[in-house]
Structures are given as structure tokens and as C-alpha cells.
Design a protein around this motif. Structure first.
Motif, PDB file in Angstrom:
ATOM      1  N   TYR A   1       0.804  -1.221   0.000  1.00 10.80           N
ATOM      2  CA  TYR A   1       0.000   0.000   0.000  1.00 10.80           C
ATOM      3  C   TYR A   1       0.838   1.272   0.000  1.00 10.80           C
ATOM      4  O   TYR A   1       0.306   2.360  -0.219  1.00 10.80           O
ATOM      5  CB  TYR A   1      -0.943   0.009   1.202  1.00 10.80           C
ATOM      6  CG  TYR A   1      -2.079  -0.981   1.063  1.00 10.80           C
ATOM      7  CD1 TYR A   1      -3.229  -0.652   0.343  1.00 10.80           C
ATOM      8  CD2 TYR A   1      -1.997  -2.249   1.631  1.00 10.80           C
ATOM      9  CE1 TYR A   1      -4.277  -1.556   0.207  1.00 10.80           C
ATOM     10  CE2 TYR A   1      -3.034  -3.163   1.495  1.00 10.80           C
ATOM     11  CZ  TYR A   1      -4.169  -2.805   0.785  1.00 10.80           C
ATOM     12  OH  TYR A   1      -5.196  -3.709   0.643  1.00 10.80           O
ATOM     13  N   TYR A   2       2.132   1.161   0.250  1.00 12.31           N
ATOM     14  CA  TYR A   2       2.967   2.349   0.258  1.00 12.31           C
ATOM     15  C   TYR A   2       3.162   2.876  -1.159  1.00 12.31           C
ATOM     16  O   TYR A   2       3.206   2.120  -2.124  1.00 12.31           O
ATOM     17  CB  TYR A   2       4.337   2.040   0.877  1.00 12.31           C
ATOM     18  CG  TYR A   2       4.263   1.617   2.323  1.00 12.31           C
ATOM     19  CD1 TYR A   2       3.591   2.400   3.258  1.00 12.31           C
ATOM     20  CD2 TYR A   2       4.855   0.437   2.756  1.00 12.31           C
ATOM     21  CE1 TYR A   2       3.520   2.015   4.589  1.00 12.31           C
ATOM     22  CE2 TYR A   2       4.791   0.041   4.078  1.00 12.31           C
ATOM     23  CZ  TYR A   2       4.113   0.831   4.994  1.00 12.31           C
ATOM     24  OH  TYR A   2       4.042   0.450   6.301  1.00 12.31           O
ATOM     25  N   ARG A   3       3.341   4.196  -1.252  1.00 10.60           N
ATOM     26  CA  ARG A   3       3.557   4.804  -2.563  1.00 10.60           C
ATOM     27  C   ARG A   3       4.894   4.367  -3.144  1.00 10.60           C
ATOM     28  O   ARG A   3       5.874   4.174  -2.422  1.00 10.60           O
ATOM     29  CB  ARG A   3       3.557   6.330  -2.444  1.00 10.60           C
ATOM     30  CG  ARG A   3       2.217   6.990  -2.691  1.00 10.60           C
ATOM     31  CD  ARG A   3       1.218   6.682  -1.616  1.00 10.60           C
ATOM     32  NE  ARG A   3       0.008   7.497  -1.748  1.00 10.60           N
ATOM     33  CZ  ARG A   3      -0.877   7.621  -0.777  1.00 10.60           C
ATOM     34  NH1 ARG A   3      -0.724   7.002   0.372  1.00 10.60           N
ATOM     35  NH2 ARG A   3      -1.967   8.357  -0.958  1.00 10.60           N
TER      36      ARG A   3
ATOM     37  N   HIS B   1       3.309   7.849  -7.104  1.00 13.33           N
ATOM     38  CA  HIS B   1       3.554   9.262  -6.795  1.00 13.33           C
ATOM     39  C   HIS B   1       3.447  10.112  -8.054  1.00 13.33           C
ATOM     40  O   HIS B   1       2.790  11.160  -8.058  1.00 13.33           O
ATOM     41  CB  HIS B   1       4.938   9.422  -6.171  1.00 13.33           C
ATOM     42  CG  HIS B   1       5.434  10.837  -6.143  1.00 13.33           C
ATOM     43  ND1 HIS B   1       4.892  11.810  -5.339  1.00 13.33           N
ATOM     44  CD2 HIS B   1       6.421  11.442  -6.852  1.00 13.33           C
ATOM     45  CE1 HIS B   1       5.521  12.956  -5.540  1.00 13.33           C
ATOM     46  NE2 HIS B   1       6.455  12.759  -6.456  1.00 13.33           N
TER      47      HIS B   1
ATOM     48  N   HIS C   1       0.772  12.336   0.769  1.00 12.72           N
ATOM     49  CA  HIS C   1       0.856  10.870   0.792  1.00 12.72           C
ATOM     50  C   HIS C   1       1.906  10.365   1.776  1.00 12.72           C
ATOM     51  O   HIS C   1       1.806   9.240   2.274  1.00 12.72           O
ATOM     52  CB  HIS C   1       0.998  10.264  -0.593  1.00 12.72           C
ATOM     53  CG  HIS C   1       2.231  10.592  -1.368  1.00 12.72           C
ATOM     54  ND1 HIS C   1       3.509  10.457  -0.867  1.00 12.72           N
ATOM     55  CD2 HIS C   1       2.377  10.968  -2.663  1.00 12.72           C
ATOM     56  CE1 HIS C   1       4.384  10.765  -1.819  1.00 12.72           C
ATOM     57  NE2 HIS C   1       3.733  11.079  -2.904  1.00 12.72           N
ATOM     58  N   ASP C   2       2.895  11.193   2.115  1.00 10.24           N
ATOM     59  CA  ASP C   2       3.837  10.757   3.145  1.00 10.24           C
ATOM     60  C   ASP C   2       3.167  10.721   4.514  1.00 10.24           C
ATOM     61  O   ASP C   2       3.506   9.880   5.357  1.00 10.24           O
ATOM     62  CB  ASP C   2       5.063  11.661   3.163  1.00 10.24           C
ATOM     63  CG  ASP C   2       6.013  11.373   2.002  1.00 10.24           C
ATOM     64  OD1 ASP C   2       5.734  10.438   1.221  1.00 10.24           O
ATOM     65  OD2 ASP C   2       7.025  12.076   1.864  1.00 10.24           O
TER      66      ASP C   2
ATOM     67  N   HIS D   1      -0.026   9.891   4.909  1.00 13.60           N
ATOM     68  CA  HIS D   1      -0.762   8.628   4.801  1.00 13.60           C
ATOM     69  C   HIS D   1       0.150   7.438   5.089  1.00 13.60           C
ATOM     70  O   HIS D   1      -0.166   6.563   5.899  1.00 13.60           O
ATOM     71  CB  HIS D   1      -1.337   8.470   3.383  1.00 13.60           C
ATOM     72  CG  HIS D   1      -2.727   8.992   3.212  1.00 13.60           C
ATOM     73  ND1 HIS D   1      -3.825   8.352   3.725  1.00 13.60           N
ATOM     74  CD2 HIS D   1      -3.195  10.094   2.572  1.00 13.60           C
ATOM     75  CE1 HIS D   1      -4.914   9.026   3.404  1.00 13.60           C
ATOM     76  NE2 HIS D   1      -4.569  10.092   2.700  1.00 13.60           N
ATOM     77  N   ASP D   2       1.295   7.399   4.405  1.00 11.34           N
ATOM     78  CA  ASP D   2       2.186   6.246   4.515  1.00 11.34           C
ATOM     79  C   ASP D   2       2.820   6.157   5.895  1.00 11.34           C
ATOM     80  O   ASP D   2       3.033   5.060   6.423  1.00 11.34           O
ATOM     81  CB  ASP D   2       3.263   6.312   3.434  1.00 11.34           C
ATOM     82  CG  ASP D   2       2.729   5.963   2.049  1.00 11.34           C
ATOM     83  OD1 ASP D   2       1.553   5.556   1.949  1.00 11.34           O
ATOM     84  OD2 ASP D   2       3.486   6.108   1.068  1.00 11.34           O
TER      85      ASP D   2
ATOM     86  N   ARG E   1       0.264   4.673   8.204  1.00  6.60           N
ATOM     87  CA  ARG E   1       0.132   3.235   7.942  1.00  6.60           C
ATOM     88  C   ARG E   1       1.315   2.461   8.529  1.00  6.60           C
ATOM     89  O   ARG E   1       1.162   1.343   9.031  1.00  6.60           O
ATOM     90  CB  ARG E   1       0.019   2.982   6.442  1.00  6.60           C
ATOM     91  CG  ARG E   1      -0.118   1.505   6.082  1.00  6.60           C
ATOM     92  CD  ARG E   1      -0.290   1.323   4.585  1.00  6.60           C
ATOM     93  NE  ARG E   1      -1.598   1.788   4.141  1.00  6.60           N
ATOM     94  CZ  ARG E   1      -2.720   1.072   4.203  1.00  6.60           C
ATOM     95  NH1 ARG E   1      -2.687  -0.143   4.730  1.00  6.60           N
ATOM     96  NH2 ARG E   1      -3.851   1.558   3.764  1.00  6.60           N
ATOM     97  N   ALA E   2       2.511   3.051   8.474  1.00  8.72           N
ATOM     98  CA  ALA E   2       3.711   2.381   8.984  1.00  8.72           C
ATOM     99  C   ALA E   2       3.840   2.460  10.503  1.00  8.72           C
ATOM    100  O   ALA E   2       4.731   1.844  11.078  1.00  8.72           O
ATOM    101  CB  ALA E   2       4.950   2.990   8.336  1.00  8.72           C
TER     102      ALA E   2
END
Length: 390
Positions: A58-60, A65, A209-210, A212-213, A216-217
């Protein structure tokens, strides 16, 4: 209806190798399509954004990007009455020159290439689209229009030797200087408004998005980012409108609002700057001496606060730093191995190796081209095959 300062495909400054125009597509559409079909673009699928590509589905990646940047750029470009096709072409190409392992790989390769002119991913993107893509019978590269090449080269602003007073930048990046010597991209001026949109769209996309990621991490919590400017008010609005929503939807709703606020700020601020500029042509934009696509001062300060948070809590997180050390070792091991044993390069590189002869600088640049083109997984696999696990 495009603005008078928008880039007009009927007045584009042509391609280095003349070609017959397409019946159905503008020259900027063709540039965009060639970028999408390029091998280097496909490889972005398996190149790091922040997390190494195989760490999670799921990571960009650099590919997702780039697609997100292009989407933002089209929106802003349309609102400002610019040419969305040129904007999208520059946005999709802006990261083509990235090495495996993101900026970590670039830093390692730049250090290794110091005796041979260094390494810069923006300049490498120009090398890719003008030389390293070798699919067309009539030319090397993609033979993009001058307008698109200019945007790739200087979407972040004019490129001049000695930028920032850093001795390491006393000369232009070799990949850029080499091409500019045969096809002047007017590196001393600002780029078109379309390219400037692509640059700010990059900032908007990766900041959002960073976040978001990183969530998630598990590198930080929603409570922590809710204390940051822009993000706190977005969470408050979501809680007011959807008090019973689950955490995942709450996060998405809040961060998409942050996204929207940033985009709206660029459109409003840049629209005013363009109007105040009195520009009547793309050349007027290039010669203003300042960017016209920009954030407001308040927004820029808020974004800096978010960047500072991400730098400390994400880009320099212990788990990310451990991985940085591992992948730096991969690049540091592969470069000297290929430089001393060029026969280890793929067979189809043999002709180019022969052309390099005894010129060590030329050979080093070829090795840099090869390593920079690797995906994360291929670099790790080659390291394991040739040297041993990282």
C-alpha cells in the motif's frame, strides 16, 4: 479557453529531430504518451518513494507518486487556464531519473560519482529522455518537444552553475550540461507556468501521501499529526460532520481536505500572481525573474511545519535509517564492481562499453546509468547474486 501566457502546442519550439505532426494528437499529447510508454516510466513501479518497494503493497512508489502529481497538476493547470497536456507531461516525467531506493540511492550514487561529475536525478531524467531510451529508429531518447524538455530540466527554477555557493555545484550536472550544449534549454530562466505547476503539485502530493504512509507504517499517530497546522482543523471538521466514522475513513477524509486546501491556495495565489504579472506570452513568464505559481506565505509556513515533522518522524525514523544503511551498502558495492568489471553489465551494453574504450569517466557514467535505472528489487537481487546479501 487558454490564457495568453499558456503554452500553445501550435507554437511549440519543436523537437531536436524534426517529425511530421500527428493528425489526432497535439505535440504535448505525444510527449505525454511517449513518457507513459517509456521503459523508465514502467520501472518507477518498483522504485522507492520513502519505503523500499517490497516493504508493503500500500505504500507509494515513484510510479503512483508520479500519477498523483499528474492528477493534481492537471487540476491546477485547468483552473489557471494553462495547457494541461504539457503540465501532465512534465509531471509524469519529473522523477524518471530517480535511482533505486529514492533519495538514499541518489545520495550514494552522487558520492560515488564525485570524481566523474556527480549525479543529479533531475539531470538524469533529461539523459533518459534524450539518450538512454533506445526504442525509436530515427533517434535516441523520446525526441520530446523543447517545451517539455525545458520543463523537466528546470521545473524547480533556473539551473545555474554554483547554485547556493556549494563547491559541489560549481558546474552544471554533467547530464544536463552535455545535452544543453547541443540543444539550448535556456537554463538561466524560469520554466513555463505549466512546469511550475508540476513542481508545486509534487510538493502537494508528497506531503499528503507521506502523511498517509507514515500513519500506515506506525511512525506517528493521528493525534500527533492533528497538532500540526492545516491537519488539526481538517480533523475537527471531519469529527463535526461524521462523529461516528471509523478511524480509517476519518484519516482519509481529513487528509483529503488538507489536499484540497493546498490546491485551492495554489490556484488562488497563483491566479493573482499571474494577473499581476501582466504576462501576455509564455516567454513573458520565463523572463519575469520570479516564479508565478506559488503558495501563499501562510500556506508555505504551514507546509514547512509539516515537512519538519515528516523529516524528524518519518525520513529520519530509526527503522527508515536502518534501511537507508542497508540500501546504501548495495549501491556502494555495485558501483565499483561494475566499474572494474564492465563485462558484468548486460550484453546489450557491450557496444556502448566498447565505445567508452579506456575513458574511465565515460565508463563511470555508463555504470551510473545502469545502476540508476535499476528497480529496488533488481538492485537487491543483483547484489545478492554478485556479492552476497546486503
Amino acid at each position: 479557453m487558454h490564457a495568453p501566457y499558456a503554452s500553445d502546442p501550435s507554437r511549440a519550439r519543436g523537437r531536436r529531430v524534426p517529425e511530421e505532426e500527428s493528425t489526432f494528437r497535439s505535440c504535448y499529447q505525444r510527449d505525454r504518451d511517449r513518457i507513459i510508454h517509456a521503459s523508465a516510466f514502467r520501472r518507477l513501479k518498483h522504485k522507492t518513494q520513502v519505503f523500499v518497494e517490497h516493504e508493503g503493497d500500500y505504500y507509494r512508489t515513484r510510479l503512483t507518486h508520479s500519477i498523483e502529481v499528474a492528477q493534481v497538476a492537471r487540476t491546477i493547470s485547468g483552473a489557471l487556464r494553462l495547457n494541461a497536456e504539457l503540465t501532465e507531461a512534465v509531471a509524469l516525467a519529473h522523477d524518471l531519473g530517480h535511482t533505486p531506493f529514492g533519495h538514499t540511492g541518489e545520495d550514494a550514487l552522487h558520492a560515488l560519482m564525485q570524481p566523474y561529475g556527480g549525479f543529479d536525478h533531475n539531470a538524469q531524467a533529461i539523459r533518459i529522455v534524450t539518450r538512454l531510451e533506445r526504442h525509436y529508429a530515427a533517434f535516441d531518447g523520446l525526441n520530446l518537444t523543447w517545451d517539455t524538455l525545458e520543463g523537466i530540466a528546470k521545473h524547480n527554477g533556473p539551473v545555474t552553475a554554483g547554485q547556493g555557493g556549494d563547491p559541489a555545484t560549481a558546474a552544471l550536472p554533467y547530464a544536463l550540461a552535455e545535452y544543453n550544449a547541443i540543444h539550448d534549454l535556456e537554463l538561466h530562466t524560469h520554466a513555463s507556468a505549466e512546469a511550475q505547476v508540476a513542481a508545486l503539485s509534487d510538493d502537494i502530493a508528497y506531503n499528503n501521501h507521506d502523511l498517509h504512509d507514515g500513519l500506515r507504517a506506525g511512525l506517528f499517530t493521528e493525534g500527533e499529526i492533528a497538532e500540526l497546522p492545516l491537519i488539526g482543523p481538517a480533523y475537527a471538521e471531519v469529527d463535526r460532520l461524521y462523529p461516528d466514522t471509523d478511524s480509517y475513513r476519518r484519516r482519509h477524509e481529513a487528509l483529503r481536505r488538507v489536499f484540497g486546501v493546498m490546491v485551492a491556495d495554489v490556484i488562488e495565489t497563483s491566479g493573482a500572481a499571474l494577473a499581476a504579472s501582466a504576462a501576455r506570452s509564455p516567454q513573458d513568464i520565463r523572463h519575469l525573474g520570479r516564479p508565478v505559481v506559488q503558495f501563499s506565505q501562510g500556506m508555505w509556513q504551514d507546509i514547512r511545519a509539516i515537512r519538519d515533522f515528516l523529516f524528524q518522524r518519518m525520513y529520519r525514523a530509526p527503522s527508515v535509517m536502518r534501511k537507508r544503511d542497508e540500501v546504501t551498502r548495495v549501491v556502494n558495492d555495485l558501483f565499483p564492481l561494475f566499474l572494474e568489471n564492465p563485462d558484468l553489465l548486460p550484453q546489450h551494453w557491450a557496444r556502448h562499453i566498447a565505445e567508452a574504450g579506456q575513458d574511465r569517466t565515460t565508463l563511470a557514467r555508463m555504470v551510473a546509468d545502469y545502476i540508476a535505472g535499476m528497480t529496488d528489487r533488481f538492485a537487491i537481487g543483483e547484489h545478492a547474486r554478485l556479492i552476497g546479501s546486503a
